[in-house]
Scaffold this active site. Sequence first.
Site, PDB file in Angstrom:
ATOM      1  N   LEU A 241      39.470  28.762  41.831  1.00  0.00           N
ATOM      2  CA  LEU A 241      40.918  28.887  41.777  1.00  0.00           C
ATOM      3  C   LEU A 241      41.354  30.276  41.320  1.00  0.00           C
ATOM      4  O   LEU A 241      40.978  30.734  40.235  1.00  0.00           O
ATOM      5  CB  LEU A 241      41.490  27.824  40.834  1.00  0.00           C
ATOM      6  CG  LEU A 241      43.015  27.791  40.689  1.00  0.00           C
ATOM      7  CD1 LEU A 241      43.673  27.485  42.036  1.00  0.00           C
ATOM      8  CD2 LEU A 241      43.432  26.775  39.635  1.00  0.00           C
ATOM      9  N   ASP A 242      42.162  30.944  42.153  1.00  0.00           N
ATOM     10  CA  ASP A 242      42.763  32.246  41.852  1.00  0.00           C
ATOM     11  C   ASP A 242      41.738  33.326  41.539  1.00  0.00           C
ATOM     12  O   ASP A 242      42.044  34.309  40.853  1.00  0.00           O
ATOM     13  CB  ASP A 242      43.756  32.126  40.684  1.00  0.00           C
ATOM     14  CG  ASP A 242      44.964  31.281  41.036  1.00  0.00           C
ATOM     15  OD1 ASP A 242      45.359  31.288  42.216  1.00  0.00           O
ATOM     16  OD2 ASP A 242      45.500  30.600  40.140  1.00  0.00           O
ATOM     17  N   GLU A 243      40.504  33.175  42.034  1.00  0.00           N
ATOM     18  CA  GLU A 243      39.466  34.163  41.758  1.00  0.00           C
ATOM     19  C   GLU A 243      38.859  34.729  43.036  1.00  0.00           C
ATOM     20  O   GLU A 243      37.782  35.329  43.005  1.00  0.00           O
ATOM     21  CB  GLU A 243      38.373  33.540  40.881  1.00  0.00           C
ATOM     22  CG  GLU A 243      38.851  33.178  39.482  1.00  0.00           C
ATOM     23  CD  GLU A 243      37.733  32.713  38.580  1.00  0.00           C
ATOM     24  OE1 GLU A 243      36.559  32.983  38.903  1.00  0.00           O
ATOM     25  OE2 GLU A 243      38.020  32.080  37.554  1.00  0.00           O
TER      26      GLU A 243
END
Length: 298
Positions: A241-243
């Site tokens: 997530l979001d990486e």
Amino acid sequence: MNDREFVLTLSCPDGRGIVAAVANLLSGHGCTITESQQFGDPYTGRFFLRTQFEAEEHDGAGPTGEDRLREAFARMAAGLPAPAGDADPTVEWRLWKRTRRPRMLVMVSKFGHCLNDLLYRGRSGLLEADIAAVVSNHPDLGFLADSYGVDFHHLPVAPETKEEQERRVLELVDTYDVDLVVLARYMQVLSEELCTKMSGRIINIHHSFLPSFKGARPYHQAHARGVKLVGATAHYVTADLDEGPIIEQEVARVDHTHSPEQLTALGRDLESVALARAVNWHAQRRVLLNGSKTVVFR
């Protein structure tokens, strides 16, 4: 832009003579290079190249000029030297016609600033991709898509319906012949299965306070901590997530005089700008994956 303009991208183990091999191949096929950029990463041992060129006019006999170029590039790629040591041996190359505009599916929830910006840029000729449709888990922004004559699909999602909702999203990807999915403040986490199926073809945008200020009202959290910079990050989506690999970031300096509402407004502007740049660079084939990072040829 005409039908004889192409873009070649290449990612391979670094070594001598790669640029010369590409240039000689194009020259030998009567092509004119109009733009070329390259980068060798000393940390990964990988080489990246983007070359834009105009092919000679085809005479109508035998294989098309594009077919001949693809065959030539395939032979060249197969003949590149093996990597030294334990470097990644993968060779990836792609050839695109510049007239082939990517088709986008934009996904959004209730915040419409990024969607509105993309729709406006699309209508104004400032976006090098076509918005095929808009999908939302809420009906609120249907009017906005309608005002631009873009199809809107309301696909509500709940934990028990998430799998079915994502199946319908993939059906829309097929129906609209979509090349790129853009999460324009879509406030849902995509499943690992969807991220894998669309790997390298989903771009997300979010504020750059992560991981410090998670959850609701991040700008109010940031204001309470007296931040001096606000920003936005556009990246490819992965199961982490979001990486995912970062494509673009935009920042602005702020101070103690900014209210939470002013920080929020500024942040939305930054999100819109960063996302539009990322979409355009992807559409122009300027973004190449380099493991967990990207190479962006601006």
